[in-house]
Scaffold this active site. Structure first.
Site, PDB file in Angstrom:
ATOM      1  N   SER A   1       8.741-102.794  77.589  1.00 20.32           N
ATOM      2  CA  SER A   1       7.476-103.154  78.186  1.00 20.32           C
ATOM      3  C   SER A   1       6.256-102.547  77.479  1.00 20.32           C
ATOM      4  O   SER A   1       5.149-103.054  77.628  1.00 20.32           O
ATOM      5  CB  SER A   1       7.448-102.700  79.644  1.00 20.32           C
ATOM      6  OG  SER A   1       7.441-101.286  79.730  1.00 20.32           O
TER       7      SER A   1
ATOM      8  N   SER B   1      11.964 -99.249  77.266  1.00 20.81           N
ATOM      9  CA  SER B   1      10.603 -99.762  77.073  1.00 20.81           C
ATOM     10  C   SER B   1       9.786 -99.050  76.005  1.00 20.81           C
ATOM     11  O   SER B   1       8.673 -99.479  75.691  1.00 20.81           O
ATOM     12  CB  SER B   1       9.819 -99.708  78.385  1.00 20.81           C
ATOM     13  OG  SER B   1      10.207-100.774  79.210  1.00 20.81           O
TER      14      SER B   1
ATOM     15  N   LYS C   1      -0.911 -96.611  77.058  1.00 23.46           N
ATOM     16  CA  LYS C   1      -0.308 -97.710  77.831  1.00 23.46           C
ATOM     17  C   LYS C   1      -1.021 -97.811  79.173  1.00 23.46           C
ATOM     18  O   LYS C   1      -1.256 -96.789  79.824  1.00 23.46           O
ATOM     19  CB  LYS C   1       1.182 -97.421  78.026  1.00 23.46           C
ATOM     20  CG  LYS C   1       1.948 -98.547  78.732  1.00 23.46           C
ATOM     21  CD  LYS C   1       3.426 -98.189  78.906  1.00 23.46           C
ATOM     22  CE  LYS C   1       4.219 -99.375  79.441  1.00 23.46           C
ATOM     23  NZ  LYS C   1       5.664 -99.064  79.595  1.00 23.46           N
TER      24      LYS C   1
END
Lengths: 474, 95
Positions: free
Chosen positions: A150, A174, A72
């Site tokens: 997210s 997330s 990420k």
């Protein structure tokens, strides 16, 4: 060629049936084929080939030797730029490696790229990124779906088979929500299990790193690789990290599973309740006992979260001032104007909204009414879980209130968007671990996830239960 | 309505974010609806409840106060949009 698990690929490598170079070539090809999904913010073939040479030199006993991992783009990486999905960090090249990514490098993993995310991890659809939407790989032709957020890019990367595992962060859901949307496994460990060092901060009392994978065993392998104490994060815990993957045990005899009545919400589709029901029945068949429980303050978790998280964000994001790194607005006449224009042009709408809410709830005259009040309610929410865990071993709930929705569908109303996290936020506020696994599909064939929540630092319990449930769909 | 245009501009100034008129109007609507929504916390009786600031179950550890050389000034300055010798450059502050 599709590799099913970390252990499968490791065996092939150890038996010389595949080389590190061939693994790299395979995944480079896969990623190039799926470019239209916009899963990666950063992808560079040369960077992967550079790693191949290093990884080849490593001994075979490295737990993740040659395993392709997507990161990420909230984790600082020395060899790849880090943007946090924001214009304000465009061209930022960290001079240090995050704790979590360093641990993965130490075990020999191969980073295939940096994945897209909501700007500073603020969102539930990976649609607030400066670098555009990510498209859920499970989308049918003509109807692009959101991958959740997210950590949408990381969940999508696993779902599209562009890596065997990926890192995520979970502040209010997330990891778990995008895992549910993309039909993969996602685990958010206990707050403090992994160091936050080198992760761009959003809400520090909630932020927690975790992983995505294709199956529960891989999640347990990855989690034991990234967990551990780090003196550079004073909230990282000193607990001993169990060998989750070796301790995997699907036996649920005698386990007591809590079913919280507050997670039955109006407006949740029958399909979601059905999946929940199926999982309850399956656990019962496997020897577990079901106990109806109450987490009385559940309904207040979302409003509590949307005070605390923006408050901490407004403080954390004060560092982006155009002086030390990232974007700086041009043509300014004063220092103040430089700050104001840099932040105005550098941050997107959702981030600005949260910074302003956070600034407001922390400002003189409102601190007690909002921030302090929210911290007190947070205490009650955390206590609900602690009390409940005296009566049950873990808790089972749906992961998200819907399957993946079409991109852009929920953009106009922030509160509607925030409701995506209704089942995941309470555990975040309490700091307890949660795992989401795919468990069935809706009528359109989209995956639905269920969530298992456990006691602080009792990841093994929920991993084991997830391992048992996973077998229902093998 | 908790916020008006003046308040939102004041908060924006505190947060060092310049808002256009349209942006302020948009944010005003969103923020008022969010603040109305979080109002429901007032239903909860929190008398004698301690605020929870740190969920970490262990108390924060202490460490020895020792200097460590972990960053060189070159590294610190590497990402700066504007620098001169060993300094960050910003617009003139003092006349």
């Amino acid at each position: 060629m599709e590799f099913k698990s970390i252990n499968q690929l490791k065996s092939l490598l150890e038996e010389n049936k595949i080389s590190v170079k061939e693994i790299a070539e395979t995944y480079i090809r896969k990623i190039n084929e799926k470019k239209d999904l916009n899963i990666f913010i950063y992808f560079d073939e040369d960077k992967i080939n550079e790693q191949v040479k290093e990884i080849e030199k490593l001994p075979n006993n490295k737990k993740l030797k040659g395993i392709p991992i997507a990161v990420k783009d909230l984790f600082c990486t020395k060899k790849m730029p880090t943007t946090a999905g924001s214009k304000i960090l465009e061209n930022f090249h960290p001079t240090y490696e995050s704790f979590v990514t360093q641990k993965l490098i130490n075990e020999g993993s191969m980073f295939v790229g940096k994945t897209n995310l909501d700007e500073f991890a603020m969102g539930s659809a990976t649609n607030t990124s400066y670098f555009g939407n990510t498209i859920n790989p499970l989308s049918k032709k003509g109807v692009p779906l959101a991958p959740g957020g997210s950590s949408g890019g990381s969940a999508a990367a696993v779902a599209a088979d562009l890596c065997l595992g990926s890192t995520g962060t979970d502040t209010g859901g997330s990891i778990r929500q995008p895992a549910s949307f993309c039909g993969v496994v996602g685990i958010k460990p206990t707050y403090g299990l992994c160091s936050r060092w080198g992760i761009a901060a959003f809400a520090s009392s909630l932020d927690q790193a975790g992983v995505f994978s294709k199956n529960v065993k891989d999640a347990s392998i990855l989690l034991e690789a990234i967990a551990g104490h780090d003196e550079r994060d004073s909230t990282s815990s000193k607990v001993e990290i169990p060998n989750y993957s070796q301790n995997l045990n699907p036996d649920l005899n005698g386990k007591i599973i809590g079913i919280p009545k507050e997670y039955t919400l109006d407006g949740i589709s029958d399909e979601i309740n059905m999946v929940w029901e199926n999982a309850i029945n399956s656990l019962e068949k496997k020897g577990a006992k079901i106990k109806n429980i109450s987490l009385a303050h559940t309904k207040y978790a979302l409003p509590t979260y949307y005070i605390i998280a923006p408050a901490e964000a407004s403080s954390n994001l004060a560092r982006y001032d155009g002086v030390k790194y990232g974007f700086r607005s041009k043509d300014v006449n004063s220092l103040d104007e430089m700050y104001e224009l840099t932040r105005s042009e550098g941050f997107g709408k959702e981030v600005k909204r949260r910074i302003l809410i956070g600034t407001y709830v922390l400002s003189a005259g409102y601190y007690d009414a909002y921030y302090l009040k929210a911290q007190k309610v947070r205490k009650l929410i955390a206590n609900d879980f602690i009390e409940t865990f005296k009566e049950c071993d873990f808790i089972l709930t749906p992961t998200a209130p819907s399957a993946a929705f079409p991109l852009n569908e929920k953009q106009d109303d922030p509160i509607k968007m925030y409701l995506n996290d209704v089942f995941t936020v309470p555990a975040s506020l309490a700091g307890i671990p949660g795992i989401s696994i795919p468990y069935g599909k809706d009528k359109n064939g989209l995956p639905l996830g269920i969530q298992l929540l456990g006691k602080h630092f009792n990841e093994q319990e929920i991993i084991n239960a997830a391992f048992a449930l996973e077998k229902d769909y093998e | 309505m908790k916020l008006d245009t003046n308040t939102i501009n004041k908060i924006a100034k505190l947060a060092r974010i310049r808002l256009s008129e349209d942006e302020a109007k948009d944010l005003l609507k969103d923020m008022n609806s969010i603040l109305d929504w979080v109002e429901q916390l007032n239903e909860v009786n929190t008398d004698s409840v301690e605020p929870l600031a740190n969920i970490s179950s262990s108390t924060l550890p202490q460490r020895k106060d020792e200097a460590k050389d972990i960053n060189s000034s070159d590294e610190i300055l590497k990402n700066s949009p504007d620098k001169l010798e060993d300094y960050f450059v910003v617009p003139k502050v003092v006349e």
